[in-house]
Structure formats: C-alpha cells, structure tokens
Design a protein around this motif. Structure first.
Motif, PDB file in Angstrom:
ATOM      1  N   TYR A  57      65.833  31.560 107.572  1.00  0.00           N
ATOM      2  CA  TYR A  57      66.361  31.534 108.946  1.00  0.00           C
ATOM      3  C   TYR A  57      66.763  32.918 109.440  1.00  0.00           C
ATOM      4  O   TYR A  57      67.330  33.040 110.531  1.00  0.00           O
ATOM      5  N   ALA A  58      66.480  33.979 108.666  1.00  0.00           N
ATOM      6  CA  ALA A  58      66.884  35.331 109.054  1.00  0.00           C
ATOM      7  C   ALA A  58      65.724  36.313 109.071  1.00  0.00           C
ATOM      8  O   ALA A  58      65.812  37.356 109.709  1.00  0.00           O
ATOM      9  N   LEU A  59      64.647  36.011 108.358  1.00  0.00           N
ATOM     10  CA  LEU A  59      63.506  36.918 108.232  1.00  0.00           C
ATOM     11  C   LEU A  59      62.251  36.222 108.737  1.00  0.00           C
ATOM     12  O   LEU A  59      62.236  35.018 108.965  1.00  0.00           O
ATOM     13  N   GLY A  60      61.183  37.011 108.870  1.00  0.00           N
ATOM     14  CA  GLY A  60      59.893  36.455 109.219  1.00  0.00           C
ATOM     15  C   GLY A  60      59.706  36.294 110.721  1.00  0.00           C
ATOM     16  O   GLY A  60      60.616  36.505 111.521  1.00  0.00           O
ATOM     17  N   SER A  61      58.484  35.938 111.084  1.00  0.00           N
ATOM     18  CA  SER A  61      58.121  35.780 112.488  1.00  0.00           C
ATOM     19  C   SER A  61      56.836  34.976 112.565  1.00  0.00           C
ATOM     20  O   SER A  61      56.174  34.710 111.544  1.00  0.00           O
ATOM     21  N   ALA A  62      56.473  34.615 113.781  1.00  0.00           N
ATOM     22  CA  ALA A  62      55.184  33.956 113.963  1.00  0.00           C
ATOM     23  C   ALA A  62      54.056  34.839 113.462  1.00  0.00           C
ATOM     24  O   ALA A  62      53.112  34.368 112.820  1.00  0.00           O
ATOM     25  N   ALA A  63      54.152  36.139 113.721  1.00  0.00           N
ATOM     26  CA  ALA A  63      53.090  37.063 113.321  1.00  0.00           C
ATOM     27  C   ALA A  63      52.929  37.110 111.811  1.00  0.00           C
ATOM     28  O   ALA A  63      51.802  37.174 111.300  1.00  0.00           O
ATOM     29  N   THR A  64      54.035  37.081 111.062  1.00  0.00           N
ATOM     30  CA  THR A  64      53.927  37.157 109.606  1.00  0.00           C
ATOM     31  C   THR A  64      53.360  35.878 109.002  1.00  0.00           C
ATOM     32  O   THR A  64      52.950  35.871 107.839  1.00  0.00           O
ATOM     33  N   SER A  65      53.337  34.805 109.772  1.00  0.00           N
ATOM     34  CA  SER A  65      52.840  33.532 109.240  1.00  0.00           C
ATOM     35  C   SER A  65      51.408  33.238 109.648  1.00  0.00           C
ATOM     36  O   SER A  65      50.880  32.175 109.300  1.00  0.00           O
ATOM     37  N   VAL A  66      50.760  34.150 110.363  1.00  0.00           N
ATOM     38  CA  VAL A  66      49.426  33.866 110.887  1.00  0.00           C
ATOM     39  C   VAL A  66      48.431  33.562 109.771  1.00  0.00           C
ATOM     40  O   VAL A  66      47.596  32.644 109.896  1.00  0.00           O
ATOM     41  N   ASP A  67      48.485  34.288 108.673  1.00  0.00           N
ATOM     42  CA  ASP A  67      47.520  34.078 107.595  1.00  0.00           C
ATOM     43  C   ASP A  67      47.628  32.667 107.027  1.00  0.00           C
ATOM     44  O   ASP A  67      46.619  31.963 106.858  1.00  0.00           O
ATOM     45  N   LEU A  68      48.852  32.226 106.742  1.00  0.00           N
ATOM     46  CA  LEU A  68      49.051  30.878 106.207  1.00  0.00           C
ATOM     47  C   LEU A  68      48.727  29.830 107.266  1.00  0.00           C
ATOM     48  O   LEU A  68      48.108  28.790 106.974  1.00  0.00           O
ATOM     49  N   ALA A  69      49.131  30.097 108.510  1.00  0.00           N
ATOM     50  CA  ALA A  69      48.802  29.170 109.594  1.00  0.00           C
ATOM     51  C   ALA A  69      47.292  29.030 109.753  1.00  0.00           C
ATOM     52  O   ALA A  69      46.773  27.925 109.992  1.00  0.00           O
TER      53      ALA A  69
END
Length: 317
Positions: free
Chosen positions: A78-90
């Motif tokens: 709930y403090a780190l990460g973003s939509a951009a950092t999840s694109v590969d897994l998404a």
C-alpha cells in the motif's frame, strides 16, 4: 531444473536492495528501478486512461480479439508500486485470459491512508460500469497488497449494493493486516522478500490508527458471503502463506467457491518471474484459464456476447 530456477529467484530476492519496511519515498525509487530493468514484450500495448476519476493503464497483449476486462491492483504494501510497474504482470494475465486489463494507480500511503485505496478501487470499478461493461464482463485481480485490495473491493461492492464481477484471482494476497498468521513464524527463515516487521510498518502507515481487523483493511475478517468465485495462489516460501490458506477456508465457510493453489518452494509473488520460472508460468496459465472460464460462463448465461474490445494503440506508456 525447477528447483534450480526457484533457488536462483530466491537468491535474487535475498540480494535485492528493496526493503519493504524502509522509507517509502526511497523504496519507491528502488522498486521502480527494479521493475524498469525488465523490458516489456513487443506484443504489449498500453494506453493511459481514467476510470471514475482514477488513473489507470489499459493493457492488452498478444493477437486476436479480446473480450471482458480484468481490473488489476499492484502490490507494494500500500506504499510502493504503481500501475506502470505492474504492466508486465498485467500483460501476462491479459495474454492468457484474452482480456483487456486495467491496472489501477490507486493512492498510496502514508500520504493517503486507509480507506483511500479502497475508495479508488471502488471508483475504478464504477468507471468500468460507466463505460458500458456489465459486471459479468469484469473480473478483478491483484498481487500482495493489491490482492488484499481486490478482495476489499468485492466487500465494498457488496456493502454498496453493486453487482459483483464474474470472478477474482488473487496472488499471494495480504489479507490480514494484524499479521496473525502462523506462517509469519514458520516461514520466516525461508521467505526471501518479506518480514513481519516490514509488513507491520507498512500496515501502520496504511491504517494510521484504524482497526486492522476492519473488513475493508483485512478481508480475512469480512463476511464473504455473496462474493464471486475466487482463485487464491501462494508460494510455500512466504510468510503470507497462511493469509491465503485461511482466506480459502473462510471463503468455503461462507459458501463462496474458492480454489487454493500452493506452489512448493515458491516465494512471494513468484508469478512475476514467469518468463524464467516454470512455476510462475504455470500459475499464470491457471489464472488466465480461471478468469476466461468464468467470463465465458457468465456470457453464456447472459445470452448476448460480452462487449468485445480491440487492442488500443500505445500512447508511449
């Protein structure tokens, strides 16, 4: 070969500079740099969109027609990460489920504490409905804290009297912010990524005094009756193993169809290494099949086909 792959990933995580309990501003940079070092495959197309006033990235991958949507929530305590950092897994999920995935840039703590993330998740879901997607054409997913947020969204939908999505798949979900799972002790020596202390720090930043047993903060303590079918995955080398195991048991007790899949020797969110880890690829294959099965089942029951979408052109996201 599998043991060798798992060992290499475990060693990589142990050597990582990422401290999940560290200063969030510093660790966000580390987290972004780690994820940014992995190139996105050429068949992935992204576009920045807005869902109910919340920024998100629309992700499609592979070829052919896609139908239905996945509303996705990234991890990061709930403090780190973003939509951009999840694109590969998404994108891996989009490719396997033949859907459009919308990964959500929900607000982060400590700047935006609970229930800001839940409010954003609910707004994004409403945004998909406003786009003309019926609930039966939507599924939800997420990893780690994002898995907990996906579950919190389902509970918030029930509280708001809104229709549930077709299904939900959560990967290594953080479903209990009280850290009461026995695996916090029994798996502490083998978990290469998380510690009880780090999660307690992130929980304190997120809750800022709110009750950690609140159903929207810790879905493990919620009444899960009425939720859609759940797929829950976890590795056996993570301290959040009991969150997954107890969640599946609670769902079954509350008459919710739940499938629990555990992967021996796998660490937290091992699915993120699917390009090099056989267990990760196999887990995501099962996620894709699960989501597609329930979308198709809902479509068959509804009669008319799901709203079909074509791949969106990239905007350079």
């Amino acid at each position: 070969m599998a043991d060798s792959q798992l060992g290499a990933i475990t060693d990589l995580l142990r050597a990582s500079p990422l401290d999940m309990g560290g200063d969030p501003h510093t660790m966000r940079i580390v987290f972004d740099e780690m994820i940014g070092s992995h190139p996105v495959p050429e068949d992935v197309r992204t576009m920045t969109v807005e869902l109910g006033g919340v920024s998100a990235i629309e992700v499609t991958a592979g070829g052919g027609e896609v139908s239905g949507a996945v509303l996705y929530f990234h991890g990061g305590g709930y403090a780190l990460g973003s939509a951009a950092t999840s694109v590969d897994l998404a994108a891996d999920i989009a490719r396997r489920s033949r859907t459009t995935v919308y990964t959500v840039d929900y607000r982060l703590a400590p700047e935006n504490p609970f229930p800001a993330a839940v409010d954003d998740a609910l707004a994004a879901y409403r945004g998909l409905l406003d786009r003309g997607l019926p609930a039966e054409a939507i599924t939800v997913s997420g990893e780690s804290a994002g898995g907990g947020l996906a579950l919190a969204l389902l509970i918030a939908l029930k509280d708001a009297g809104l229709p549930q999505p077709a299904a939900a798949a959560v990967l290594s979900p953080w479903a209990d912010l009280t850290q009461s799972g026995r695996s916090h002790e029994t798996k502490a020596a083998v978990d290469p990524a998380l510690t009880r202390q780090a999660l307690s720090t992130r929980a304190d930043d997120y809750l800022t005094g709110a009750d950690p047993r609140s159903p929207l903060a810790s879905p493990l303590f919620a009444d899960l009756r009425g939720l859609p079918p759940l797929l829950i995955q976890a590795g056996t080398y993570e301290i959040l193993l009991d969150d997954a195991v107890r969640l599946a048991a609670k769902a079954a007790d509350d008459d919710v169809a739940a499938t629990l899949q555990t992967f021996p020797g796998a660490p937290h969110v091992f699915q993120g290494f699917s390009a090099v880890l056989a267990e990760g690829a196999r887990a995501l294959d099962q996620v894709g099949a699960f989501l597609r099965t329930h979308l198709d089942r809902q479509a068959a029951q509804a009669g008319p086909p799901l709203l079909a979408e074509t791949a969106s052109p990239t905007d350079g996201s």
